[in-house]
Design a protein around this motif. Structure first.
Motif, mmCIF file in Angstrom:
data_model
loop_
_atom_site.group_PDB
_atom_site.id
_atom_site.type_symbol
_atom_site.label_atom_id
_atom_site.label_comp_id
_atom_site.label_asym_id
_atom_site.label_seq_id
_atom_site.Cartn_x
_atom_site.Cartn_y
_atom_site.Cartn_z
ATOM 1 N N LEU A 12 22.914 23.694 132.630
ATOM 2 C CA LEU A 12 24.186 24.317 134.439
ATOM 3 C C LEU A 12 22.504 24.883 134.956
ATOM 4 O O LEU A 12 22.353 24.727 136.271
ATOM 5 N N LEU A 13 22.375 25.633 134.462
ATOM 6 C CA LEU A 13 21.327 27.331 135.383
ATOM 7 C C LEU A 13 20.108 26.469 134.984
ATOM 8 O O LEU A 13 19.186 26.716 135.942
ATOM 9 N N GLY A 14 19.838 26.109 134.164
ATOM 10 C CA GLY A 14 18.010 25.509 133.925
ATOM 11 C C GLY A 14 17.926 24.574 134.708
ATOM 12 O O GLY A 14 16.356 24.805 134.850
ATOM 13 N N PHE A 34 17.394 21.081 123.793
ATOM 14 C CA PHE A 34 17.593 20.958 122.621
ATOM 15 C C PHE A 34 18.114 19.074 121.702
ATOM 16 O O PHE A 34 17.166 18.249 122.082
ATOM 17 N N LEU A 44 12.932 22.139 121.966
ATOM 18 C CA LEU A 44 12.717 23.088 120.906
ATOM 19 C C LEU A 44 13.786 23.815 120.467
ATOM 20 O O LEU A 44 14.696 23.665 121.243
ATOM 21 N N ARG A 71 27.812 29.562 125.295
ATOM 22 C CA ARG A 71 27.988 30.414 126.223
ATOM 23 C C ARG A 71 29.747 30.274 126.650
ATOM 24 O O ARG A 71 30.205 30.429 127.150
ATOM 25 N N THR A 110 25.052 38.634 130.808
ATOM 26 C CA THR A 110 26.828 37.638 131.323
ATOM 27 C C THR A 110 27.387 39.337 131.622
ATOM 28 O O THR A 110 27.046 39.759 131.396
ATOM 29 N N TYR A 133 31.798 36.328 122.628
ATOM 30 C CA TYR A 133 30.678 35.889 123.636
ATOM 31 C C TYR A 133 29.944 37.014 123.783
ATOM 32 O O TYR A 133 28.895 37.657 123.694
ATOM 33 N N LEU A 159 29.235 30.812 136.943
ATOM 34 C CA LEU A 159 28.854 29.908 137.774
ATOM 35 C C LEU A 159 28.793 28.800 137.751
ATOM 36 O O LEU A 159 29.635 27.985 137.124
#
Ligand SMILES: NC(=O)c1ccc[n+]([C@@H]2O[C@H](COP(=O)([O-])OP(=O)(O)OC[C@H]3O[C@@H](n4cnc5c(N)ncnc54)[C@H](OP(=O)(O)O)[C@@H]3O)[C@@H](O)[C@H]2O)c1
Length: 311
Positions: A12-14, A34, A44, A71, A110, A133, A159
């Motif tokens: 989502l962020l990437g 991944f 990777l 997450r 976080t 977490y 997010l």
């Protein structure tokens, strides 16, 4: 040329970060993923120390942004080994490899490192995570700062942003229940929404903009170190988020507030993050929630969207 490696570019962020960095024509960006690796994302597994070392050696980035993580609090609770492998050990491996080449490492953390009882939290407030977490992310922060000097942790709250699947964000994950509650059928019940936990939903394109500003500092030789935090500034419970989503979707949703926590995994009440360290550096952007959520709904691939559409 300044080169940035985005680890976890399929998340989502990437994805928002890669979109933001594409505007920086004079930088080179290498993305990794991944399960969702492909032509634009190198495969990777960050748990594979040898593969991480080879990747850093080959690509020689000037900066590395770690947006890969586990997450989901429930998964971390049930599989602490996986949480540790991704959120702690992999951060140490990436930081050690990047550190050997003099790269600056930005690792995402976080607001769940705090217990949520005394907001707002400054970057130097005492962490006290309530769940697996939060504990794994706090250990990941320590792994980064113990491993390299040229490193920075960016803590973020809940997010939301352009998404391929409602479930990707705890904001958009409310949409199917909101849509179902708006049905005319007499059998349909109101949707119960948490009205206890206070969250500060933060738009991933705004975070991506913040990260770009941080990378600009690094490119100018003024790397930010230690812990920084960024947060939206509109407090909302999930019940209030659901009301705003229903308005944006023009749905007559039937929503019932739930005033006590019901989660199986303990979650903090209010972890409002103080963003003043970045603000003092002239870094930041906040898109109002109602504007941002309409952008998210307008971009959603509605063909598979569960029968509701944007207003
Ligand atoms: N989402 C939130 O509300 C929130 C709130 C506060 C902080 N954060 C933090 O923000 C960061 C980004 O979160 P996000 O929501 O963007 O996460 P996300 O959507 O779940 O994405 C996770 C990323 O990690 C990658 N990944 C998973 N296992 C991997 C492995 N073994 N090797 C390499 N990559 C792997 C995934 O790649 P594939 O999908 O290709 O497998 C994906 O790119 C995380 O550090 C998270 O803790 C998130």
């Amino acid at each position: 040329m300044f080169k940035v490696a985005v680890i976890g570019a399929s998340g989502l962020l990437g994805r928002a970060l890669v979109d933001e960095l594409a505007q920086q024509a004079d930088w080179q960006v290498v993305s990794t993923a991944f399960r969702r690796a492909g032509p634009s994302r190198v495969a990777l597994d960050i748990r594979d120390e040898q593969a991480v070392g080879q990747f850093i050696e080959r690509e020689a980035p000037d900066a590395l942004v770690i947006a890969a993580a586990e997450r989901r609090p429930d998964i971390c609770e049930n599989d602490p080994a996986l949480a540790r492998a991704l959120n702690v050990d992999a951060v140490r491996t990436l930081a050690a490899a990047a550190g050997q080449r003099g790269a600056w490492v930005l690792s995402i953390s976080t607001d769940y490192v705090f217990d949520g009882t005394h907001p707002p939290y400054r970057h130097d407030a005492l962490p006290a995570p309530l769940n697996a977490y939060g504990r794994s992310k706090l250990e990941g922060e320590r792994a980064l700062t113990e491993t390299i000097e040229l490193g920075c942790v960016l803590r973020l709250p809940l997010l939301y942003g352009p998404t391929v699947d409602w479930a990707e964000s705890a904001v958009t994950s409310l949409v199917p229940a909101i849509a179902a509650s708006a049905s005319d059928s007499p059998d349909v019940k109101a949707a119960t929404m948490d009205a206890w936990a206070i969250r500060y939903p933060t738009f991933t394109p705004d975070v991506a903009f913040v990260i770009r500003q941080m990378l600009e500092r690094r490119a100018r030789g003024e790397a930010i170190r230690g812990i920084v935090q960024w947060s939206g500034d509109e407090p909302m419970t999930k019940y209030e988020i659901a009301i705003r989503l229903a308005e944006a979707l023009q749905l007559e949703a039937r929503l019932t507030p739930q005033h006590t926590p019901t989660d199986a995994t303990p979650r903090p009440h209010n972890c409002h993050l103080d963003s003043s360290r970045l603000e003092a550096l002239g870094i930041g952007r906040r898109t109002p929630f109602d504007t941002a959520i309409r952008q998210v709904l307008a971009k959603f691939p509605w063909q598979g969207g569960g029968g509701v559409g944007p207003a």
